[in-house]
Design a protein around this motif. Structure first.
Motif, PDB file in Angstrom:
ATOM      1  N   PRO A  66       0.772  -1.043   0.053  1.00 13.90           N
ATOM      2  CA  PRO A  66      -0.136   0.117   0.071  1.00 13.90           C
ATOM      3  C   PRO A  66       0.994   1.359   0.090  1.00 13.90           C
ATOM      4  CG  PRO A  66      -0.037  -1.062   2.115  1.00 13.90           C
ATOM      5  CD  PRO A  66       0.705  -1.965   1.051  1.00 13.90           C
ATOM      6  N   SER A  67       0.368   2.243  -0.733  1.00 15.81           N
ATOM      7  CA  SER A  67       1.046   3.349  -0.680  1.00 15.81           C
ATOM      8  C   SER A  67       0.613   4.232   0.469  1.00 15.81           C
ATOM      9  CB  SER A  67       0.841   4.247  -2.123  1.00 15.81           C
ATOM     10  OG  SER A  67      -0.577   4.106  -2.332  1.00 15.81           O
ATOM     11  N   THR A  68      -0.511   4.147   0.992  1.00 18.98           N
ATOM     12  CA  THR A  68      -1.095   4.691   1.970  1.00 18.98           C
ATOM     13  C   THR A  68      -1.841   3.875   2.828  1.00 18.98           C
ATOM     14  OG1 THR A  68      -1.287   6.803   0.867  1.00 18.98           O
ATOM     15  CG2 THR A  68      -2.423   6.807   2.855  1.00 18.98           C
ATOM     16  N   THR A  69      -1.472   3.899   4.411  1.00 21.97           N
ATOM     17  CA  THR A  69      -2.194   2.947   5.290  1.00 21.97           C
ATOM     18  C   THR A  69      -2.862   3.876   6.384  1.00 21.97           C
ATOM     19  OG1 THR A  69      -1.028   1.104   4.675  1.00 21.97           O
ATOM     20  CG2 THR A  69      -2.233   0.925   6.819  1.00 21.97           C
ATOM     21  N   VAL A  70      -4.025   3.914   6.628  1.00 23.99           N
ATOM     22  CA  VAL A  70      -4.829   4.742   7.763  1.00 23.99           C
ATOM     23  C   VAL A  70      -5.523   3.718   8.636  1.00 23.99           C
ATOM     24  CG1 VAL A  70      -6.247   6.503   8.236  1.00 23.99           C
ATOM     25  CG2 VAL A  70      -4.895   6.751   6.300  1.00 23.99           C
ATOM     26  N   ALA A  71      -5.232   4.063   9.981  1.00 21.33           N
ATOM     27  CA  ALA A  71      -5.911   3.413  11.085  1.00 21.33           C
ATOM     28  C   ALA A  71      -6.209   1.772  10.745  1.00 21.33           C
ATOM     29  CB  ALA A  71      -7.368   4.165  11.304  1.00 21.33           C
ATOM     30  N   ALA A  72      -5.234   1.264  10.566  1.00 16.70           N
ATOM     31  CA  ALA A  72      -5.399  -0.387  10.252  1.00 16.70           C
ATOM     32  C   ALA A  72      -4.314  -1.305  11.174  1.00 16.70           C
ATOM     33  CB  ALA A  72      -4.776  -0.667   8.840  1.00 16.70           C
ATOM     34  N   THR A  73      -5.108  -2.117  11.841  1.00 14.54           N
ATOM     35  CA  THR A  73      -4.086  -2.955  12.608  1.00 14.54           C
ATOM     36  C   THR A  73      -4.499  -4.587  12.216  1.00 14.54           C
ATOM     37  OG1 THR A  73      -5.900  -2.980  14.376  1.00 14.54           O
ATOM     38  CG2 THR A  73      -4.136  -1.492  14.808  1.00 14.54           C
ATOM     39  N   PHE A  74      -3.665  -5.411  12.465  1.00 14.27           N
ATOM     40  CA  PHE A  74      -3.791  -6.784  12.092  1.00 14.27           C
ATOM     41  C   PHE A  74      -4.324  -7.423  13.176  1.00 14.27           C
ATOM     42  CE2 PHE A  74      -1.215  -4.966   8.751  1.00 14.27           C
ATOM     43  CZ  PHE A  74      -1.598  -5.481   7.618  1.00 14.27           C
ATOM     44  N   VAL A  75      -5.485  -8.220  13.070  1.00 13.19           N
ATOM     45  CA  VAL A  75      -6.031  -9.210  13.879  1.00 13.19           C
ATOM     46  C   VAL A  75      -6.131 -10.612  13.482  1.00 13.19           C
ATOM     47  CG1 VAL A  75      -7.276  -7.079  14.782  1.00 13.19           C
ATOM     48  CG2 VAL A  75      -8.214  -8.364  13.024  1.00 13.19           C
ATOM     49  N   ALA A  76      -6.658 -11.283  14.223  1.00 14.55           N
ATOM     50  CA  ALA A  76      -7.231 -12.764  13.940  1.00 14.55           C
ATOM     51  C   ALA A  76      -8.377 -12.674  12.823  1.00 14.55           C
ATOM     52  CB  ALA A  76      -7.829 -13.534  15.225  1.00 14.55           C
ATOM     53  N   GLY A  77      -8.094 -13.267  11.836  1.00 14.69           N
ATOM     54  CA  GLY A  77      -9.010 -13.196  10.398  1.00 14.69           C
ATOM     55  C   GLY A  77      -9.721 -14.524  10.248  1.00 14.69           C
ATOM     56  N   ILE A  78     -10.224 -14.560   9.239  1.00 19.10           N
ATOM     57  CA  ILE A  78     -11.094 -15.820   8.748  1.00 19.10           C
ATOM     58  C   ILE A  78     -10.060 -17.056   8.425  1.00 19.10           C
ATOM     59  CG2 ILE A  78     -11.627 -15.389   6.550  1.00 19.10           C
ATOM     60  CD1 ILE A  78     -14.103 -16.889   8.975  1.00 19.10           C
ATOM     61  N   LYS A  79      -8.791 -16.541   7.907  1.00 16.98           N
ATOM     62  CA  LYS A  79      -7.884 -17.450   7.648  1.00 16.98           C
ATOM     63  C   LYS A  79      -6.712 -16.767   7.804  1.00 16.98           C
ATOM     64  CE  LYS A  79      -6.277 -19.786   3.257  1.00 16.98           C
ATOM     65  NZ  LYS A  79      -6.215 -19.923   1.942  1.00 16.98           N
ATOM     66  N   GLY A  80      -6.013 -17.300   9.116  1.00 10.54           N
ATOM     67  CA  GLY A  80      -4.730 -16.466   9.532  1.00 10.54           C
ATOM     68  C   GLY A  80      -5.431 -15.107   9.979  1.00 10.54           C
ATOM     69  N   GLN A  81      -4.347 -14.059   9.607  1.00 12.40           N
ATOM     70  CA  GLN A  81      -4.788 -12.827   9.965  1.00 12.40           C
ATOM     71  C   GLN A  81      -5.683 -12.187   8.968  1.00 12.40           C
ATOM     72  OE1 GLN A  81      -0.748 -11.356  10.949  1.00 12.40           O
ATOM     73  NE2 GLN A  81      -1.445 -10.862  12.956  1.00 12.40           N
ATOM     74  N   GLY A  82      -6.253 -10.891   9.516  1.00  8.35           N
ATOM     75  CA  GLY A  82      -6.942  -9.963   8.917  1.00  8.35           C
ATOM     76  C   GLY A  82      -6.610  -8.545   9.218  1.00  8.35           C
ATOM     77  N   VAL A  83      -7.329  -7.601   8.449  1.00  8.43           N
ATOM     78  CA  VAL A  83      -7.027  -6.172   8.830  1.00  8.43           C
ATOM     79  C   VAL A  83      -8.376  -5.778   9.686  1.00  8.43           C
ATOM     80  CG1 VAL A  83      -7.350  -5.476   6.621  1.00  8.43           C
ATOM     81  CG2 VAL A  83      -6.013  -4.124   8.241  1.00  8.43           C
ATOM     82  N   SER A  84      -8.123  -4.830  10.599  1.00  6.95           N
ATOM     83  CA  SER A  84      -9.294  -4.223  11.367  1.00  6.95           C
ATOM     84  C   SER A  84      -8.858  -2.878  11.137  1.00  6.95           C
ATOM     85  CB  SER A  84      -9.389  -4.699  12.978  1.00  6.95           C
ATOM     86  OG  SER A  84     -10.274  -3.758  13.418  1.00  6.95           O
ATOM     87  N   PHE A  85     -10.106  -1.958  10.588  1.00  2.24           N
ATOM     88  CA  PHE A  85      -9.891  -0.613  10.281  1.00  2.24           C
ATOM     89  C   PHE A  85     -10.674   0.124  11.458  1.00  2.24           C
ATOM     90  CE2 PHE A  85      -9.350  -2.262   6.139  1.00  2.24           C
ATOM     91  CZ  PHE A  85      -7.951  -1.771   5.741  1.00  2.24           C
ATOM     92  N   ASN A  86     -10.234   1.166  11.867  1.00  2.00           N
ATOM     93  CA  ASN A  86     -10.752   2.074  12.721  1.00  2.00           C
ATOM     94  C   ASN A  86     -11.203   3.351  12.006  1.00  2.00           C
ATOM     95  OD1 ASN A  86     -12.186   3.265  14.899  1.00  2.00           O
ATOM     96  ND2 ASN A  86     -10.155   3.711  16.006  1.00  2.00           N
ATOM     97  N   VAL A  87     -12.179   3.283  11.027  1.00  2.00           N
ATOM     98  CA  VAL A  87     -12.265   4.519  10.299  1.00  2.00           C
ATOM     99  C   VAL A  87     -11.026   4.557   9.297  1.00  2.00           C
ATOM    100  CG1 VAL A  87     -13.161   6.582   9.558  1.00  2.00           C
ATOM    101  CG2 VAL A  87     -13.748   5.699  11.644  1.00  2.00           C
ATOM    102  N   GLY A  88     -10.704   3.539   8.671  1.00  2.00           N
ATOM    103  CA  GLY A  88      -9.364   3.618   7.995  1.00  2.00           C
ATOM    104  C   GLY A  88      -9.516   2.944   6.530  1.00  2.00           C
ATOM    105  N   TYR A  89      -8.123   2.800   6.055  1.00  5.58           N
ATOM    106  CA  TYR A  89      -7.984   1.945   4.566  1.00  5.58           C
ATOM    107  C   TYR A  89      -6.533   1.892   4.430  1.00  5.58           C
ATOM    108  CZ  TYR A  89      -6.779   6.965   3.246  1.00  5.58           C
ATOM    109  OH  TYR A  89      -6.307   7.989   3.258  1.00  5.58           O
ATOM    110  N   MET A  90      -6.528   1.053   3.024  1.00  6.05           N
ATOM    111  CA  MET A  90      -5.447   0.693   2.650  1.00  6.05           C
ATOM    112  C   MET A  90      -5.347   1.393   1.169  1.00  6.05           C
ATOM    113  SD  MET A  90      -3.901  -2.655   4.028  1.00  6.05           S
ATOM    114  CE  MET A  90      -3.425  -2.978   5.679  1.00  6.05           C
ATOM    115  N   ALA A  91      -4.594   2.219   0.676  1.00  6.40           N
ATOM    116  CA  ALA A  91      -4.766   2.596  -0.766  1.00  6.40           C
ATOM    117  C   ALA A  91      -3.449   2.072  -1.463  1.00  6.40           C
ATOM    118  CB  ALA A  91      -4.862   3.984  -0.928  1.00  6.40           C
ATOM    119  N   TYR A  92      -3.464   1.979  -3.093  1.00  3.37           N
ATOM    120  CA  TYR A  92      -2.555   1.077  -3.386  1.00  3.37           C
ATOM    121  C   TYR A  92      -2.289   1.942  -4.731  1.00  3.37           C
ATOM    122  CZ  TYR A  92      -3.202  -2.760  -0.365  1.00  3.37           C
ATOM    123  OH  TYR A  92      -3.091  -3.651   0.607  1.00  3.37           O
TER     124      TYR A  92
END
Length: 300
Positions: A66-92
């Motif tokens: 990603p070129s920009t990451t906002v308010a993102a943390t990695f948490v337990a996902g459905i398969k391995g980890q996933g990303v949790s956003f607190n009014v955030g995003y990943m832009a590429y």
């Protein structure tokens, strides 16, 4: 003595072979689901982008970060980890494989979405999951998100896919696929609805754009939920996907939020979680969608 040593060696070797054989039996492959051993095998030749989101935001096929990451943390996902956003995003930045198209596409992902309208008379905002953006425009070429509309209960989520694509003459055409949460008075027999009570839990969400049939559909947890009256567009004639370029993938927001020009109260970045984002250059069949759902749910 030599004979005894030889016998002991043979017994030891036999025992080792037995243990290896037992180990192989224990680690034998799981039975296929829908004819596939793992999710990566489903429509593998048509997979153009894949975000596992296992501790980082890298798109795994192109290696794009990603070129920009906002308010993102990695948490337990459905398969391995996933990303949790607190009014955030990943832009590429633009990914070359997503620029060209066969005329159809499928976006598959897992997400946790929460109802953003706690009561019928209160405002709500959208929950963007994925967008292939258009420069300076709110709606990208393809957009997938959840929202609260026609509130049924706090766990009812409307899922919507929107396309805004280029016609042969360069002008824009657009439409959407959406599930209605309840039967409205104006609906006739062509309309279907699905309360879609997925709020606050992992759900497999798929948006299919089928160019040759001029249609688009929404699936949740392997089941088609989109309103049947609005699935077919262009009167059923071919409506091939044709991107406005450049197009950039964004997880968790629309273009105007990313570029800072947004003025719409309903348009906010995602407060929720996302995992296993896949973009295919074809319209997945219901069988393929069902297999993908079951395999990823099983961690495969």
């Amino acid at each position: 003595m030599k004979t005894n040593k030889l016998l002991i060696g043979m017994l030891a070797a036999t025992g080792l072979a037995f243990m290896v054989s037992c180990g192989d039996d224990t680690d034998s492959s799981l039975p296929p689901i829908g004819g596939y051993d793992k999710a990566d095998d489903v429509a593998a030749s048509s997979l153009r982008a894949y975000w596992p989101l296992n501790g980082n935001g890298k798109e795994s096929i192109s290696g794009t970060n990603p070129s920009t990451t906002v308010a993102a943390t990695f948490v337990a996902g459905i398969k391995g980890q996933g990303v949790s956003f607190n009014v955030g995003y990943m832009a590429y930045p633009a990914i070359e494989a997503l620029n060209s198209t066969s005329g159809s596409a499928t976006i598959s992902c897992w997400a946790i979405l929460n109802n953003t309208r706690p009561a019928p008379d209160q405002p709500s905002n959208i929950s963007p999951i994925f967008s292939l953006t258009r420069t300076g425009e709110v709606w990208g070429n393809l957009n997938l998100f959840g929202e609260t509309h026609g509130l049924v209960s706090s766990d009812s989520i409307q899922v919507k896919g929107i396309y805004r694509i280029k016609q042969a003459d360069g002008t824009e055409t657009g439409g959407d696929a959406v599930n209605m949460l309840k039967q409205e008075p104006w609906m006739d027999a062509t309309h279907t609805w699905n309360a879609n009570k997925i709020g606050g839990q992992w759900a497999h969400i798929v948006y299919v754009f089928d160019g040759p049939t001029g249609s688009n559909r929404i699936f949740v947890n392997g089941v088609k939920i989109s309103n049947s009256a609005w699935e077919v567009r262009n009167n059923g004639a071919a409506l091939n996907l044709n991107h406005f370029l450049p197009t950039r993938p964004v997880i968790g927001a629309l273009e105007t939020v990313v570029n800072g020009s947004n003025t719409d109260a309903w348009n906010k970045a995602l407060k929720g979680s996302v995992d296993e984002v896949r973009v295919y250059d074809k319209a997945l069949t219901q069988a393929e969608i069902g297999a993908l759902y079951e395999l990823e749910k099983a961690g495969r």
